[in-house]
Design an enzyme around this catalytic site. Structure first.
Site, PDB file in Angstrom:
ATOM      1  N   CYS A  80      39.865  43.578  39.707  1.00 33.48           N
ATOM      2  CA  CYS A  80      40.722  42.529  39.132  1.00 33.48           C
ATOM      3  C   CYS A  80      40.454  42.394  37.638  1.00 33.48           C
ATOM      4  O   CYS A  80      41.373  42.185  36.836  1.00 33.48           O
ATOM      5  CB  CYS A  80      40.466  41.183  39.808  1.00 33.48           C
ATOM      6  N   CYS A 136      35.888  39.761  41.475  1.00 32.52           N
ATOM      7  CA  CYS A 136      36.482  41.061  41.833  1.00 32.52           C
ATOM      8  C   CYS A 136      36.481  42.015  40.636  1.00 32.52           C
ATOM      9  O   CYS A 136      37.166  41.768  39.643  1.00 32.52           O
ATOM     10  CB  CYS A 136      37.906  40.797  42.329  1.00 32.52           C
TER      11      CYS A 136
END
Length: 107
Positions: free
Chosen positions: A35, A32
């Site tokens: 993230c 991600c």
């Protein structure tokens, strides 16, 4: 050494739900992009909240039970959990100042 704790489905109850202070839980995954933007900010913020709040990360790929329990559909999702209850939710990456404000409003 990072002050950010990594938790799992198995240790979530002890690490988060039974914590004696508010816990910011970062639901993330290695693939991600957003993230990866949030992770170093949490590492920077952790010392500032020492003794006031814990910052905990949980990998949703490896720990799907907790993510499902909290209805996490997209990541990063940040939950602020106090006394075992969710008191704040933030979906998506935030700049450092807004992350700090999100934690502070629930202390």
């Amino acid at each position: 050494m990072s002050q950010v704790l990594h938790t799992t489905d198995a240790t979530f109850e002890v690490d988060v739900l039974r914590s004696d202070m508010p816990v910011l839980v970062d639901f993330w995954a290695p693939w991600c992009g957003p993230c990866k933007m949030v992770a170093p900010l949490l590492d920077e913020l952790a010392p500032a909240f020492e003794g006031k709040a814990k910052i905990v990360k949980i990998n949703v790929d490896e720990n799907q039970a907790v993510a499902a329990q909290y209805g996490v559909r997209s990541i990063p999702t940040l939950l602020l959990i106090k006394n075992g209850e969710v008191v704040g939710t933030q979906v998506g990456a935030l700049p450092k100042g807004q992350l700090a404000a999100f934690i502070n409003q629930h202390l």
